[in-house]
Enzyme design. Sequence first.
Site, PDB file in Angstrom:
ATOM      1  N   ASP A  37       0.839  -1.186   0.000  1.00 14.38           N
ATOM      2  CA  ASP A  37       0.000   0.000   0.000  1.00 14.38           C
ATOM      3  C   ASP A  37       0.878   1.241   0.000  1.00 14.38           C
ATOM      4  O   ASP A  37       2.003   1.214   0.518  1.00 14.38           O
ATOM      5  CB  ASP A  37      -0.908   0.011   1.235  1.00 14.38           C
ATOM      6  N   TYR A 152     -14.239   6.185 -14.278  1.00 15.03           N
ATOM      7  CA  TYR A 152     -14.079   5.077 -13.337  1.00 15.03           C
ATOM      8  C   TYR A 152     -14.753   3.822 -13.864  1.00 15.03           C
ATOM      9  O   TYR A 152     -14.163   2.731 -13.872  1.00 15.03           O
ATOM     10  CB  TYR A 152     -14.685   5.487 -11.992  1.00 15.03           C
TER      11      TYR A 152
END
Length: 250
Positions: A37, A152
């Site tokens: 991450d 998106y």
Amino acid sequence: MDRFAGKVAVVTGGAHGIGRATALRLGAEGAAVVVADVDLPAAEEVVGELGASAMAVAGDVTSRESVEAAIAAAVERFGRLDVLAHVAGHNLANREAVEPGDGQWVRQYDFTFVGAVRCIEAALPHLVESGAGAVVLVGSISGVVALGTNPYAAAKAGLISLVSNLAAEHGPTGVRFNVVAPATIATRAFDNRPEALEELKAIYPLRRVGRPEDVAAAVAFLASEDAGWITGITLPVEGGLTTGPGHLIG
């Protein structure tokens, strides 16, 4: 269950929300988990919950160098790679309308679609070597049905075609590719607008929005040998949203 005993999994975007739930689910089922991450401190907190059979690495899916370094670190630490759970990805614009110019489209496509490609390309040689590797991408129900936010949705829809092609191409190697397509999930994106989650419940036949654990369970299934003869599919995890206008019934 110990479906992942002796297996090693990399979870991108593993520090929060669906990624965190996925990392914890795979770890609970016996996997050694690498939590990748951009938020490394939060990833390290997840590793603290998982224990010694886990590690945190910095991972930015918009950087090929970062992705390759994360995968290399996982293999160096644990000696193999069996599962890539690619969760990293969110709506960068959070707008339904198309804004003028190419910027929004390029940013979203690079992050969501090309980011997935970078991760797959870095992981694939190791997944092939494992003999029965699995890739699970977290897409979106927005990539399946028209729900707005065009850049998106289009980028997430691209993942479906990508997985279909990769499944056919790499099937003989034993590596499987699948997509999970969630609808509304109660993540930190709603922290400042809990009322939105309450309102959205009404459109789902199951009368609730999803939890990160709902998606993690689907990812774990598709990554496991329980789905050993499943490849190239998109699994909706959407509370019945696509069955019809649930808000008009009952």
